[in-house]
Design a protein around this motif. Structure first.
Motif, PDB file in Angstrom:
ATOM      1  N   ILE A  40      -0.828 -40.886  -3.517  1.00  0.00           N
ATOM      2  CA  ILE A  40       0.446 -40.227  -3.198  1.00  0.00           C
ATOM      3  C   ILE A  40       1.599 -41.027  -3.805  1.00  0.00           C
ATOM      4  O   ILE A  40       2.496 -40.462  -4.444  1.00  0.00           O
ATOM      5  N   GLU A  41       1.567 -42.337  -3.614  1.00  0.00           N
ATOM      6  CA  GLU A  41       2.617 -43.191  -4.184  1.00  0.00           C
ATOM      7  C   GLU A  41       2.651 -43.078  -5.702  1.00  0.00           C
ATOM      8  O   GLU A  41       3.722 -43.006  -6.306  1.00  0.00           O
ATOM      9  N   ARG A  42       1.463 -43.042  -6.329  1.00  0.00           N
ATOM     10  CA  ARG A  42       1.377 -42.983  -7.790  1.00  0.00           C
ATOM     11  C   ARG A  42       1.957 -41.677  -8.328  1.00  0.00           C
ATOM     12  O   ARG A  42       2.769 -41.673  -9.248  1.00  0.00           O
ATOM     13  N   VAL A  43       1.575 -40.533  -7.755  1.00  0.00           N
ATOM     14  CA  VAL A  43       2.078 -39.263  -8.264  1.00  0.00           C
ATOM     15  C   VAL A  43       3.566 -39.111  -7.979  1.00  0.00           C
ATOM     16  O   VAL A  43       4.318 -38.604  -8.820  1.00  0.00           O
ATOM     17  N   ALA A  44       4.044 -39.585  -6.833  1.00  0.00           N
ATOM     18  CA  ALA A  44       5.479 -39.519  -6.531  1.00  0.00           C
ATOM     19  C   ALA A  44       6.275 -40.379  -7.511  1.00  0.00           C
ATOM     20  O   ALA A  44       7.315 -39.940  -8.025  1.00  0.00           O
ATOM     21  N   ALA A  45       5.789 -41.576  -7.794  1.00  0.00           N
ATOM     22  CA  ALA A  45       6.471 -42.463  -8.750  1.00  0.00           C
ATOM     23  C   ALA A  45       6.473 -41.841 -10.144  1.00  0.00           C
ATOM     24  O   ALA A  45       7.493 -41.899 -10.857  1.00  0.00           O
ATOM     25  N   PHE A  46       5.359 -41.264 -10.561  1.00  0.00           N
ATOM     26  CA  PHE A  46       5.288 -40.609 -11.866  1.00  0.00           C
ATOM     27  C   PHE A  46       6.330 -39.499 -11.966  1.00  0.00           C
ATOM     28  O   PHE A  46       7.075 -39.411 -12.946  1.00  0.00           O
TER      29      PHE A  46
END
Length: 178
Positions: A40-46
């Protein structure tokens, strides 16, 4: 908004999260809860890096169930394309994602090279687009494989194998996994 649900699929717990506003901005999933939080953190940051306004306030929606229905084959990937916002993706990425979703159906795979040939680009460019795919499952990046194995443009190989196995694609899931 962020909608999160856990489903039992093929005897496994599968966590699915969908980031959305008017349409789906991003999707992530995982086979374990700890990895799911990182995803979740990775896709939000992307998405944020790509200029997409992301709101991680949790709110229930039908989107996780829609994604689950794609996983289990209840609906075709291409039926969900109109629900994707395509915010933050390049015109090239969108072209790759739409072609793949419309042309490579459940239970089938295509090589990076064949997909590149269909689009008039390079296998490396296709691999990069697959690695950056903010809509996994719906845009079936797991169906893109190397000519001599499963392919490695994925951050989590076990999840690619899981999705291919659910779709009945045995040849590629039995190939190089290390």
């Amino acid at each position: 908004m962020l909608s999160v649900e856990r489903f039992e699929i093929a005897g496994r717990s599968v966590w699915i999260a969908v980031l959305w506003r008017e349409r789906i901005q991003g999707i992530t999933f995982a086979l374990d809860e700890e990895q799911f939080e990182r995803n979740i953190e990775r896709v939000a940051a992307f998405l944020k890096r790509r200029g997409v306004k992301v709101d991680l306030t949790q709110k229930a929606s039908d989107y996780p169930s829609l994604v689950r229905d794609v996983v289990i084959g209840r609906i075709d990937n291409s039926e969900v394309l109109p629900e994707l916002s395509f915010e933050g993706v390049t015109p090239f990425e969108r072209r790759v994602y739409e072609w793949l979703t419309k042309n490579v159906k459940r239970g089938n795979v295509i090589t990076y090279g064949s997909l590149a040939g269909a689009l008039g680009t390079s296998p490396r460019a296709v691999g990069g687009a697959m690695k950056r795919n903010p809509y996994p499952i719906v845009v079936p990046c797991h169906r893109v494989v190397a000519r001599d194995g499963i392919g490695y443009y994925t951050p989590r190989l076990d999840e690619k194998v899981f999705l291919l196995e659910i779709e009945g694609v045995k040849r590629w899931t039995n190939s190089k996994l290390t």
